[in-house]
Design a protein around this motif. Structure first.
Motif, PDB file in Angstrom:
ATOM      1  N   ALA A 177     -57.391  -7.173  10.200  1.00 31.68           N
ATOM      2  CA  ALA A 177     -56.123  -7.599   9.603  1.00 31.68           C
ATOM      3  C   ALA A 177     -56.369  -8.391   8.318  1.00 31.68           C
ATOM      4  O   ALA A 177     -55.563  -8.384   7.402  1.00 31.68           O
ATOM      5  CB  ALA A 177     -55.342  -8.440  10.602  1.00 31.68           C
ATOM      6  N   GLU A 178     -57.514  -9.092   8.264  1.00 32.66           N
ATOM      7  CA  GLU A 178     -57.848  -9.867   7.065  1.00 32.66           C
ATOM      8  C   GLU A 178     -58.413  -8.981   5.954  1.00 32.66           C
ATOM      9  O   GLU A 178     -58.745  -9.463   4.880  1.00 32.66           O
ATOM     10  CB  GLU A 178     -58.855 -10.977   7.407  1.00 32.66           C
ATOM     11  CG  GLU A 178     -58.224 -12.114   8.182  1.00 32.66           C
ATOM     12  CD  GLU A 178     -59.231 -13.165   8.616  1.00 32.66           C
ATOM     13  OE1 GLU A 178     -60.345 -13.198   8.053  1.00 32.66           O
ATOM     14  OE2 GLU A 178     -58.908 -13.939   9.524  1.00 32.66           O
ATOM     15  N   GLY A 179     -58.583  -7.696   6.252  1.00 27.31           N
ATOM     16  CA  GLY A 179     -58.979  -6.769   5.198  1.00 27.31           C
ATOM     17  C   GLY A 179     -60.399  -6.249   5.261  1.00 27.31           C
ATOM     18  O   GLY A 179     -60.800  -5.455   4.422  1.00 27.31           O
ATOM     19  N   SER A 180     -61.197  -6.698   6.238  1.00 29.05           N
ATOM     20  CA  SER A 180     -62.569  -6.205   6.325  1.00 29.05           C
ATOM     21  C   SER A 180     -62.606  -4.757   6.795  1.00 29.05           C
ATOM     22  O   SER A 180     -61.823  -4.365   7.661  1.00 29.05           O
ATOM     23  CB  SER A 180     -63.383  -7.036   7.328  1.00 29.05           C
ATOM     24  OG  SER A 180     -63.568  -8.331   6.850  1.00 29.05           O
ATOM     25  N   THR A 181     -63.513  -3.995   6.233  1.00 28.05           N
ATOM     26  CA  THR A 181     -63.812  -2.663   6.744  1.00 28.05           C
ATOM     27  C   THR A 181     -64.796  -2.847   7.890  1.00 28.05           C
ATOM     28  O   THR A 181     -65.704  -3.673   7.794  1.00 28.05           O
ATOM     29  CB  THR A 181     -64.461  -1.814   5.643  1.00 28.05           C
ATOM     30  OG1 THR A 181     -63.622  -1.842   4.503  1.00 28.05           O
ATOM     31  CG2 THR A 181     -64.695  -0.395   6.110  1.00 28.05           C
ATOM     32  N   ILE A 182     -64.611  -2.097   8.966  1.00 28.10           N
ATOM     33  CA  ILE A 182     -65.485  -2.284  10.123  1.00 28.10           C
ATOM     34  C   ILE A 182     -66.057  -0.953  10.593  1.00 28.10           C
ATOM     35  O   ILE A 182     -65.318   0.007  10.814  1.00 28.10           O
ATOM     36  CB  ILE A 182     -64.722  -2.994  11.262  1.00 28.10           C
ATOM     37  CG1 ILE A 182     -64.457  -4.445  10.835  1.00 28.10           C
ATOM     38  CG2 ILE A 182     -65.513  -2.957  12.569  1.00 28.10           C
ATOM     39  CD1 ILE A 182     -63.369  -5.119  11.571  1.00 28.10           C
TER      40      ILE A 182
END
Lengths: 275, 273
Positions: A177-182
């Motif tokens: 949700a904070e924008g990190s790609t995982i």
């Protein structure tokens, strides 16, 4: 925009092809799960993406750069959650998180990260005293303390109890949700189904299927199995039409069930075909 | 996310100094290696000093004082070469190196941290050995500034050459459990060949002295004797003089050899990649 772009990746050890012509695209902000049996090439692939291993051939870019020639500025933008570690045994949780955070240009606060992974009451404990599950959560903390744009997790919840897994899933959703790609690898199909926007199944070093959890391997369009009283069982592309017909015929429909293949069924079929 | 790429990278020097701090903290908390590293050379010194009580034909020079100054060379090797070699093998095995490899920590920053650890431990080791020498064997500490200048450059060259060689040697060690044993073999052998345990060195056969002269230990021991013993004691040296120029040359050359070996042999991981 793609965060990870892989074309024709090969990794050969002698005559063994650990990764054999793998293609992969992961978009920025996506949670992508890589599924596959042991020895399929998941870890090798992820370690090449992380810059930990060299590749034999193929093109790889992660955040626009080749991990094989990455510098510290690139490493500051990625986060790696290691699979099995025993380092920093004599330091406290807070000490090692603060130390690793201090190597990044714009880290999260140590207390904040420790809280995120649910280790606040272990903050002052020596790392050697942590349980296996707590140790894994510390590894996650160390992987995300640098506020990475992309996080690699190789089988992150192996050995977690069900409650710890739920907490971990919550954490991954929050990072996402904070924008990190995982990018994560896992053995657990429920985990992939719960977390991943998209997933790919890897077998014998290549991707055999790719899609969303709902559509992987033609799952959404696969035939349903309809069964009803008296041991009746029928495959149907359109189960509703079948049931309407049965109703019209006046069949005894107590015990009626309609089942679609689970992700596990699809997965087992996919890796079975690849064998 | 954009803030990440805009913030300036943390400098290698800053990270290296922080690594040094965290390395020291970890070392201090590992009581077994702390005691072994610090007190083993001190124990050897006490034993040798107590066994060889004969004095030399020089006023104010006892065998124990000679051993104290020579044993500083052993202490330096123990805390720099051995600690470095075992430490890196351990870091490779327990995942420390793999973890750092995935962060902005550069190899230079990692080694800087190790060198800070090793320099601090070695300084502590020298203090312990000198304390034994002064308190137990009445060794006088030199008062001339020139001798302390000699001590300073000798210390820096010794720690640097032994530390770099320790990094290089870590590539030869398969696992950390055997690292201590493997690395101690050449160290203990060279102590005997270099006249640290046997004094005067002139008792050794010529070929042995020639062989030992290739390696740093002989020159380190000779250098530390030149700091703490009266100049008249040069009669017990193989060359009949302190040979400061040659000491600096040999240790400097080993620094270069060590650096080249480090750069060519260092591996972040133990397995094939």
């Amino acid at each position: 925009m793609t965060a990870i772009n892989v074309r024709g990746l090969r990794k050969t050890y002698g005559s063994h092809h650990a990764v054999d012509g793998l293609d992969l695209d992961v978009e920025v902000g996506e949670v992508f799960a890589l599924l596959g049996p042991n020895g399929a090439g998941k870890t090798t692939t992820v370690e090449i993406l992380e810059g930990h291993r060299r590749r034999t051939s193929g093109e790889v870019t992660v955040l626009g750069l080749d991990p094989g020639h990455a510098d510290r500025h690139w490493r500051a933008r990625i986060g790696i959650v290691l699979q099995s570690t025993s380092d920093a045994a004599d330091l406290t949780v807070h000490e090692i998180v603060r130390h690793i955070g201090g190597c990044y240009p714009n880290p999260r606060g140590a207390a904040e990260v420790i809280d995120l992974v649910g280790l606040t009451d272990k903050s002052k404990a020596k790392v050697r005293t942590l349980s296996g599950g707590q140790r894994r959560r510390l590894d996650v903390a160390l992987g995300i303390v640098g506020r990475p744009e992309i996080v690699f997790l190789d089988e992150p919840t192996t050995g977690f109890d069900p409650e710890a897994r739920r907490q971990f899933w919550h954490l991954i959703r929050r990072l996402s949700a904070e924008g990190s790609t995982i990018l994560l690898t896992t053995h657990y199909l429920d985990e992939a189904e719960a977390l991943a926007d998209r997933l790919a199944v890897i077998a014998d070093g290549a991707i055999v299927a790719e899609g969303t959890p709902a559509t992987l391997g033609g799952r959404a369009t696969a035939e349903a199995v309809v069964s009803w009283s008296g041991g009746h069982r029928e495959h149907a592309a359109d189960p509703v039409a079948l049931i309407m017909r049965l109703v019209a015929e006046g069949a005894d429909l107590t015990g009626l069930t309609v089942t679609r293949p689970t992700l596990e069924d699809t997965y087992l079929a996919l890796i079975g075909e690849a064998r | 996310m954009t803030t990440t790429s805009l913030a300036p990278a943390v400098s290698t020097l800053t990270i290296g100094v922080r690594r040094g701090g965290i390395e020291l903290l970890q070392f201090m908390r590992d009581k077994t290696s702390l005691i072994f590293t610090f007190f083993f050379p001190a124990m050897l010194l006490l034993l040798f000093g107590a066994i060889f009580t004969d004095s030399y034909d020089l006023p104010g020079l006892s065998a124990a004082q000679v051993f104290t100054s020579s044993m500083i060379a052993y202490g330096v090797i123990s805390t720099s070469f051995i600690t470095m070699g075992v430490g890196i093998a351990t870091d490779r095995e327990d995942g420390t190196l793999k973890r750092l490899r995935g962060t902005p920590v550069t190899a230079t920053a990692y080694f800087l941290g190790k060198l800070i650890l090793v320099a601090a431990l070695t300084a502590g080791e020298v203090v312990v050995l000198l304390a034994v020498g002064v308190l137990v064997f009445d060794m006088p500490l030199p008062s001339e500034a020139g001798r302390w200048v000699t001590f300073a450059w000798l210390f820096v060259l010794s720690v640097t050459s032994c530390g770099l060689l320790g990094i290089a040697a870590s590539a030869l060690v398969r696992n950390s459990r055997t690292a201590g044993a493997v690395l101690n073999v050449p160290v203990v052998a060279l102590q005997f060949l270099s006249g640290v345990f046997i004094h005067p060195i002139t008792q050794l056969p010529d070929w042995m002295i020639t062989f030992a002269s290739v390696f740093p230990v002989k020159w380190m021991a000779q250098g530390f004797r030149s700091v703490f013993l009266p100049d008249a004691a040069t009669t017990f040296e193989a060359g009949g003089a302190w040979e400061h120029g040659r000491i600096a040359l040999v240790l400097g050359a080993w620094c270069v050899v060590g650096l080249v070996l480090c750069l060519t042999t260092f591996r972040w991981t133990s397995r094939r990649d």
